[in-house]
Design an enzyme around this catalytic site. Structure first.
Site, PDB file in Angstrom:
ATOM      1  N   ASP A   1       0.887  -1.166   0.000  1.00  0.00           N
ATOM      2  CA  ASP A   1       0.000   0.000   0.000  1.00  0.00           C
ATOM      3  C   ASP A   1       0.920   1.209   0.000  1.00  0.00           C
ATOM      4  O   ASP A   1       1.588   1.477   0.998  1.00  0.00           O
ATOM      5  CB  ASP A   1      -0.888  -0.039   1.250  1.00  0.00           C
ATOM      6  CG  ASP A   1      -1.779   1.189   1.371  1.00  0.00           C
ATOM      7  OD1 ASP A   1      -1.616   2.133   0.574  1.00  0.00           O
ATOM      8  OD2 ASP A   1      -2.640   1.198   2.276  1.00  0.00           O
TER       9      ASP A   1
ATOM     10  N   LYS B   1      -2.247  -2.491   8.165  1.00  0.00           N
ATOM     11  CA  LYS B   1      -2.470  -3.932   8.224  1.00  0.00           C
ATOM     12  C   LYS B   1      -1.635  -4.674   7.206  1.00  0.00           C
ATOM     13  O   LYS B   1      -1.079  -4.081   6.296  1.00  0.00           O
ATOM     14  CB  LYS B   1      -3.959  -4.218   7.997  1.00  0.00           C
ATOM     15  CG  LYS B   1      -4.682  -4.519   9.296  1.00  0.00           C
ATOM     16  CD  LYS B   1      -4.119  -5.775   9.951  1.00  0.00           C
ATOM     17  CE  LYS B   1      -4.660  -5.966  11.341  1.00  0.00           C
ATOM     18  NZ  LYS B   1      -3.950  -6.824  12.224  1.00  0.00           N
TER      19      LYS B   1
ATOM     20  N   TYR C   1       2.204   0.122  15.240  1.00  0.00           N
ATOM     21  CA  TYR C   1       1.107  -0.042  14.301  1.00  0.00           C
ATOM     22  C   TYR C   1       1.300   0.880  13.098  1.00  0.00           C
ATOM     23  O   TYR C   1       1.341   2.090  13.249  1.00  0.00           O
ATOM     24  CB  TYR C   1      -0.235   0.273  14.977  1.00  0.00           C
ATOM     25  CG  TYR C   1      -1.391   0.159  14.021  1.00  0.00           C
ATOM     26  CD1 TYR C   1      -1.806  -1.091  13.566  1.00  0.00           C
ATOM     27  CD2 TYR C   1      -2.046   1.283  13.537  1.00  0.00           C
ATOM     28  CE1 TYR C   1      -2.851  -1.212  12.665  1.00  0.00           C
ATOM     29  CE2 TYR C   1      -3.095   1.169  12.637  1.00  0.00           C
ATOM     30  CZ  TYR C   1      -3.485  -0.077  12.207  1.00  0.00           C
ATOM     31  OH  TYR C   1      -4.513  -0.198  11.308  1.00  0.00           O
TER      32      TYR C   1
HETATM   33  C1  F6R Z   1      -6.068   0.937   6.730  1.00  0.00           C
HETATM   34  C2  F6R Z   1      -7.247   0.705   7.557  1.00  0.00           C
HETATM   35  C3  F6R Z   1      -8.048   1.851   8.033  1.00  0.00           C
HETATM   36  C4  F6R Z   1      -7.294   2.807   8.947  1.00  0.00           C
HETATM   37  C5  F6R Z   1      -8.233   3.924   9.459  1.00  0.00           C
HETATM   38  C6  F6R Z   1      -7.515   4.985  10.284  1.00  0.00           C
HETATM   39  O1  F6R Z   1      -5.854  -0.074   5.818  1.00  0.00           O
HETATM   40  O2  F6R Z   1      -7.570  -0.401   7.822  1.00  0.00           O
HETATM   41  O3  F6R Z   1      -9.174   1.357   8.697  1.00  0.00           O
HETATM   42  O4  F6R Z   1      -6.704   2.147  10.014  1.00  0.00           O
HETATM   43  O5  F6R Z   1      -8.854   4.554   8.391  1.00  0.00           O
HETATM   44  O6  F6R Z   1      -6.470   5.463   9.531  1.00  0.00           O
HETATM   45  P1  F6R Z   1      -5.511   6.657   9.978  1.00  0.00           P
HETATM   46  O7  F6R Z   1      -5.269   6.501  11.434  1.00  0.00           O
HETATM   47  O8  F6R Z   1      -4.309   6.449   9.135  1.00  0.00           O
HETATM   48  O9  F6R Z   1      -6.233   7.933   9.641  1.00  0.00           O
HETATM   49 MG    MG Z   2      -4.830  -2.439   2.423  1.00  0.00          MG
HETATM   50 MG    MG Z   3      -4.021   2.626   2.812  1.00  0.00          MG
END
Ligand code: F6R
Ligand code: MG
Ligand code: MG
Length: 369
Positions: free
Chosen positions: A11, A236, A233
């Site tokens: 990603d 994913k 973290y």
């Molecule tokens: C990324 C994912 C999303 C993010 C969420 C918060 O693949 O699973 O659910 O974890 O949108 O993202 P941030 O903290 O980067 O704004």
């Molecule tokens: Mg992804």
């Molecule tokens: Mg992403």
């Protein structure tokens, strides 16, 4: 000649939020891989995405862990990152955990599944791409393909599959692995892989007496865990897998059949929630609702001396409509739990999310009881 097939994925930035890999990044990938094909560096390629992940399917005659092939994928991700930054895409360069390529993408952020084998008379392969989940999401379906006679009829009916299959299982926390033979060690195998966040099927090999040589993998899954690399973290570990089919291996239909049950996987919303994995065609590999629900795409190819003939967008078939409907029902049901387990992951798995930072603030407030 032996053919090597690799899926290398990352990603490197998406729009809007974490929904979709941008077409401009996919164009860059096609252009760079197209050039490499022309120069004879690789045999063939296919550029795909599942949600926000860019997935490069590459064939070559160079073997696995090859510096040139991995370096090419790395360069594509670096160029993709540049583009993502110029477009101010979300999470630009997210999975590129290092600035320097060291000969192999392993441990640098991108995920990778690859295998090398002598092509049979006809060689069907299915490339699975997942988004919003983790490598253990493949445990249940891959077990069903190669170990469950109620799912794969060939285990009962085909004399070429009577030798069973050997599962190579990684302990991704303990950094160890174990080989488990099915059906002889079925219960022990399930005891491990049922704990899918720790024990992950890495490869499956044909058992002795089967038509396909025991030394050649029949399936391989990417097992890269980003938090293990970054120590924090950072998103994913949306996994990919390659499964060979037919002629002494599960048929393509038997490879797809486990996905008619949209099992629960971890990784939805903030990598912190369990939800059903929905099998979808390419056009529906867009994670919108609550950043999900998790998706899986299946691209079927015939290999022709390394040339990728295809793909067939297998889950676009209406035969998977009911699985999608079930997934949506399960998604509704799980969502109603809000922040409660088992929608939210167990405390051990939440260790690898942003939650510990929140809990830290409460530490001093606790009194003895
Ligand atoms: C990324 C994912 C999303 C993010 C969420 C918060 O693949 O699973 O659910 O974890 O949108 O993202 P941030 O903290 O980067 O704004
Ligand atoms: Mg992804
Ligand atoms: Mg992403």
């Amino acid at each position: 000649m032996k053919t090597t097939i690799s899926i290398i994925k990352a990603d490197v930035g998406s729009y809007c939020g974490h929904q979709l890999c941008h077409p401009a990044i996919m164009d860059i990938a096609r252009e760079m891989l197209g050039k490499a094909k022309k120069n004879g560096k690789i045999i063939d390629y296919y550029v795909a995405n599942c949600g926000d992940d860019l997935d490069l399917v590459i064939t070559s005659d160079k073997g696995i862990d090859n510096k040139e092939v991995h370096g090419l994928a790395w360069d594509v991700f670096m160029e993709g990152t540049k583009k993502a930054k110029s477009l101010k895409l979300y999470g630009a360069g997210q999975d590129m955990l290092s600035d320097a390529f060291s000969g192999n993408v392993k441990g640098l952020g991108p995920g990778c599944a690859e295998m090398e084998f002598v092509e049979r008379g006809a060689e069907p392969v299915v490339c699975f791409l997942m988004d919003k989940t983790e490598p253990g999401a493949f445990n249940l379906p891959v077990f069903r393909m190669f170990g469950d006679p109620f799912s794969t009829a060939g285990l009962v009916v085909d004399p070429n599959m009577q030798g069973g299959f050997t599962f190579e299982v990684y302990d991704v926390l303990g950094h160890k692995k174990v080989m488990m033979k099915s059906p002889e060690e079925l219960y022990g195998l399930l005891a491990l892989i049922g704990a899918k966040s720790r024990y992950v099927i890495k490869r499956v090999y044909p058992g002795p007496g089967n038509k396909v040589p025991t030394a050649e993998a029949a399936a391989v899954v990417s097992t890269d865990k980003l938090y293990q690399i970054a120590g924090d973290y950072v998103g994913k570990d949306d996994p990919v897998a390659i499964v060979r089919g037919q002629s002494g291996l599960p048929s393509v239909g038997e490879i797809l059949e486990p996905f008619a049950f949209p099992h629960l996987v971890s990784g939805w919303m903030r990598g912190s929630h369990n939800g059903p994995i929905m099998p979808v065609g390419m056009k529906d590999a867009i994670c919108t609702r609550f950043d999900g629900p998790p998706r899986v795409v299946a691209l079927g190819f015939q290999l022709n001396n390394g040339q990728l003939v295809g793909p067939v967008d297998a889950f676009a078939d209406v035969a998977f409509d009911r699985a999608r409907q079930t997934a949506l029902k399960v998604a509704d049901y799980m969502r109603r739990h809000g922040p409660f387990e088992p929608h939210r992951l167990s405390p051990e798995d939440m260790e690898y999310t942003t939650l510990p930072k929140v809990l830290k603030k409460l530490e001093d407030r606790f009194q003895k009881i």
